[in-house]
Enzyme design. Structure first.
Site, PDB file in Angstrom:
ATOM      1  CG  HIS A   1      -4.755   0.407   5.016  1.00  0.00           C
ATOM      2  ND1 HIS A   1      -4.840   1.261   3.889  1.00  0.00           N
ATOM      3  CD2 HIS A   1      -4.302   1.432   5.694  1.00  0.00           C
ATOM      4  CE1 HIS A   1      -4.624   2.466   4.027  1.00  0.00           C
ATOM      5  NE2 HIS A   1      -3.953   2.500   5.334  1.00  0.00           N
TER       6      HIS A   1
ATOM      7  CD  GLU B   1      -1.248   2.167   2.537  1.00  0.00           C
ATOM      8  OE1 GLU B   1      -1.479   3.150   2.702  1.00  0.00           O
ATOM      9  OE2 GLU B   1      -0.386   1.524   3.109  1.00  0.00           O
TER      10      GLU B   1
END
Lengths: 530, 339
Positions: free
Chosen positions: B307, B10
């Site tokens: 995430h 990410e």
């Protein structure tokens, strides 16, 4: 550490008190809301009249950027649109501010403040009084939004690749211009021209060109002037004079002008060369020939821009850049008291020594082409060498036998002769051979003329008087060769070059030493006098 | 020394925050290069600096390369010193993100701490205060420590200026399992707004009620905050279960219709209520860190986010504990943090 210096925007930074102010783009606050810019110090310049707004904005900055220390600096203008006042006060501010460019980055915000203030900030930044980058902010397009965008502008243009490339091309063009488009190959000469180019486009200080007669001083001076004119550095004219022609009573009047009736024959006002060069360039060639009185006046004229024309009690002004040429070592003239030390000091800021053609042998070929071009332009007739002729000429021209004592003047004359005498513009080996003979004769004549001086230098006037002309010529040539050589042996090899070929072995150095002894001279004597 | 490629996964500030926290706890130094390498503006931004500086401040650590736009930092952890701290973060910084960096290390410290953080409390891209207070911290408490959070002032994007106070009473973290959310106890919605006309707030709530048709009228509360805390608005929905309380939030934004925000936020809480997963999307990646420190544990959750995958990666680098993800028959996902 990043410090922003910014005017409080009395309109842009103002907003209604209340939450709606956060929907408005306020440049001062916006600078401190950027996620990719951390402002450690914010110097907020504002007038006493805007104290309330300043406090209000400072508080909002504290909200959005607790890491920022806001320092309010009161700067009152009677008229914020008066350039002189704004510049003066900002200059004072800049001088008082303790900048530490090594440790801190400075951003000079130019989006707020009057246009005059923005111009002044720009000028001070460009002049490095404010040692930082310019900071520009603007609101984001579309919806009302408080953050907007920012951009730092570095005025060091060399940091921008595309601009730097264009500058390099410009410089290339200017240096090529200074060299009259001749692709010179002599490294020392090229370096010097690069330096002259930089000085020419940046400085208005006096410039001194040294070099032997015919090395191209006056041509270069004119080129420098033309370059400055192209770059809009001068508006006036180029005025050149050879100081050797300014002897006697007329010198003062020629340089500084005179009033009608100043002396017998002054039937009209005369402007003089200095005034003709107003806002332009005055080139004084052979400045070493100038009288001491004239030197004093010139010095005053370049220091104050003012002088008295002959017979006038009213000072006149002229703003010119002085360039000077000399073939003498001015330092020696200063020592002998024939040249003013203070004037020399003024001239000696930018001193460039132009090498003679004999020291730029690799530039003879390109100059040959240039002279042929010039001939064609002048005469409307093109002349060319055939391959053998060109080779023969160049091999002579670059040999030690070619002294080029008149430098480029000799080369130009030589080319002109060959081009003129050639049949149908074809210079052949025969033309070249005759020309070489002419040059040799020319230079040997020179040698005899200068020889007396040379001999007197080493032997004294009385001793020279006792010498037969036969010995004078021979000894002069021997001394000349010795000066050009690095050692006694090298000089010997040159002088006895023909007999070396036939003899199996010989001690040329010894032979030379013995020859010199006949005149009570030694190798060391000749070296010491250099 | 652990070396992390900051452009991987990410690739945002989360990697930095988790790495600092893990480094302080494990005592393992780390270097991150290529920080935010694939972003439009690569390198450290202000909010990242603030978080890493906070990690340095609560400990005797030192960090090289800590400056704006820096693409590489080296963090050498020191001892965490409990006590009273206060941090202030600007516009772009969120109080929640600073807390995310220092909470676990302070829980791991040998004494209680009180942390005051000023900055944004309700902004997109970071969990709002209500989530910390009602959803996240109660689970931390269940693992052993006592952490309480209080909001003094709200701070909305982009102005910030809010203030929260966190009291931390450390205790070793116990491994727990969070598989079952339990029975539904209550559902409520809260409209927090400051410096915004009431009718806009009302429109947002009305639009959400078109989705949440079976919620009783009294479940929707308006909270008109002082103008000085504005402008800003947040719509918050809460679903309280026996074992967990889920909080979802939507934030008013200039140029986006109030109705749209109300409707989409309502859809998110309805989606959670409709599933049987324990952890919603915010909680999902935040639970990995305490679970790993506790030595393991498992929980069920909604769809696994990028995430979470990145967080699991970083955690494995520091602790050697791998996280396994599997899909269950009821459509939820099982997250098992290795023991």
């Amino acid at each position: 550490m990043t410090t922003v210096i910014s005017f409080l925007g009395s309109t842009l930074d103002a907003a209604k008190f209340g939450p709606s102010r956060w929907n408005k783009w306020r440049p001062s606050v916006s600078i401190c809301m950027q996620d990719d810019l951390k402002v450690d110090r914010f110097i907020m310049l504002h007038g006493t009249y805007h104290q309330r707004l300043a406090d209000f904005v400072a508080k909002d900055i504290a909200d959005v950027s607790p890491e920022t220390e806001v320092i309010q600096h009161v700067l009152n203008f009677d008229d914020a649109w008066d350039f002189e006042e704004v510049y003066g006060k900002l200059l004072d501010f800049s001088r008082d501010f303790e900048f530490e460019p090594g440790q801190e980055d400075y951003l000079i915000h130019i989006t707020t403040g009057t246009h005059v203030a923005q111009i002044c900030l720009f000028l001070l930044t460009e002049a490095r009084y404010l040692p930082g980058k310019l900071l520009q902010t603007q609101p984001q397009r579309g919806q009302p939004q408080p953050i907007g965008t920012w951009a730092a502008i570095d005025l060091d243009l060399s940091r921008y690749d595309s601009i730097a490339t264009r500058f390099a091309a410009d410089t290339q063009e200017s240096t090529s211009f200074l060299k009259s488009g001749i692709e010179t190959r002599n490294a020392a000469f090229n370096t010097m021209i690069d330096e002259i180019e930089r000085v020419a486009v940046r400085s208005r200080a006096p410039l001194l060109l040294m070099g032997p007669t015919g090395a191209g001083k006056s041509q270069l001076a004119r080129r420098i002037f033309e370059l400055k004119k192209m770059r809009h550095q001068v508006e006036g004219d180029y005025v050149a004079v050879n100081c050797a022609t300014l002897k006697g009573d007329g010198a003062m009047s020629a340089l500084f002008g005179h009033k009608k009736g100043a002396f017998t024959g002054a039937v009209q006002d005369r402007a003089g060369l200095l005034r003709s060069a107003d806002k332009g360039v005055l080139f004084l060639d052979e400045i070493g020939e100038l009288g001491l009185d004239e030197q004093a006046m010139i010095l005053r004229a370049i220091e104050d821009g003012k002088f008295f024309p002959v017979g006038s009690d009213k000072e006149v002004q002229s703003d010119f850049q002085l360039m000077a040429g000399t073939n003498r070592i001015l330092m020696d003239a200063v020592a002998q008291g024939t040249f003013r030390e203070d004037l020399f000091a003024r001239l000696n800021l930018w001193t460039f020594a132009l090498p003679g053609l004999a020291d730029r042998k690799e530039d003879i070929a390109p100059n040959l082409e240039y002279e042929l071009e010039r001939y064609a332009e002048r005469e409307g007739q093109r002349a060319t060498f055939n391959a053998e002729a060109r080779k023969t000429y160049l091999s002579f021209a670059t040999s030690p036998a070619a002294r080029w004592s008149g430098n480029f003047r000799d080369l130009a004359a030589s080319i002109t002769r060959m081009a003129t005498l050639s049949i149908a513009g074809r210079i052949d080996a025969g033309d070249v051979r005759s020309e070489i003979a002419r040059l040799e004769m020319l230079w040997s004549g020179n040698g005899a003329d200068n020889g007396t001086d040379t001999l007197e230098q080493f032997l004294g006037v009385d001793a020279v008087a006792t010498l037969d002309p036969f010995d004078r010529v021979q000894l002069t040539e021997v001394i000349r060769v010795c000066h050009r050589s690095r050692s006694l042996s090298e000089a010997g090899r040159t002088l006895f070059a023909a007999s070396r070929v036939t003899k199996k072995s010989s001690n040329d150095a010894d032979r030379l030493r013995k020859y010199l002894m006949r005149f009570d001279l030694s190798w060391d004597d000749l070296q010491a006098a250099e | 020394m652990i070396t992390i490629d900051g452009s991987e996964g990410e690739g945002g500030g989360q990697v930095l925050r988790n790495s600092c926290a893990l480094s302080l706890i494990t005592g393992e130094a780390f270097t991150i290069d290529n920080i935010r390498g694939k972003r439009a503006k690569p390198g450290l931004m202000r909010q990242h600096l603030t978080s890493i500086q906070a990690a340095c401040q609560i400990s005797t650590s030192d960090c090289d390369g800590l400056e704006m736009r820096s693409s590489k930092i080296t963090f050498r952890p020191g001892k965490v010193v409990p006590g009273e701290y206060s941090f202030a973060v600007g516009t772009a910084g969120s109080t929640g993100l600073v807390l995310q960096t220092i909470l676990m290390p302070l829980i791991y410290a040998d004494g209680p701490s009180r942390v005051t953080i000023e900055g944004g409390t309700h902004a997109a891209m970071a969990p709002p205060f209500d989530f910390l207070e009602k959803c996240y911290l109660p689970i931390i408490d269940r693992m052993g420590p006592t952490v309480s959070a209080k909001i003094v002032r709200h701070g909305f994007y982009p102005r910030g200026g809010g203030k929260i106070v966190i009291d931390i009473d450390p205790a070793p973290l116990r491994a727990i399992d969070c598989m079952d959310r339990g029975e539904l106890i209550s559902r409520s919605g809260m409209m927090k707004f400051a410096g915004i006309p009431f009718d806009i707030a009302e429109r947002m709530i009305k639009a959400s009620r078109k989705t949440l048709t079976d919620w009783r009228e009294g479940a929707f509360i308006y909270r008109d905050l002082p103008d000085s805390e504005g402008p800003g608005m947040a719509i918050l929905f809460e679903a309280e279960y026996e074992n967990v309380t889920e909080v979802v939030a939507g934030f008013g934004k200039i140029g986006v219709k109030a109705e749209r925000i109300g409707k989409s936020t309502a859809a998110r809480i309805a989606g959670y209520i409709g599933s049987t997963a324990f952890a919603g999307p915010y909680l999902q990646d935040q639970l990995l860190l305490p679970f790993a420190i506790a030595g393991g544990g498992k929980f069920t959750s909604v769809k696994i986010s990028q995430h979470t995958l990145t967080a699991a990666d970083i955690i494995e680098r520091f602790t050697g504990r791998a996280t396994r993800f599997s899909k269950l028959d009821d459509g939820t996902h099982l997250v098992e943090v290795g023991g």
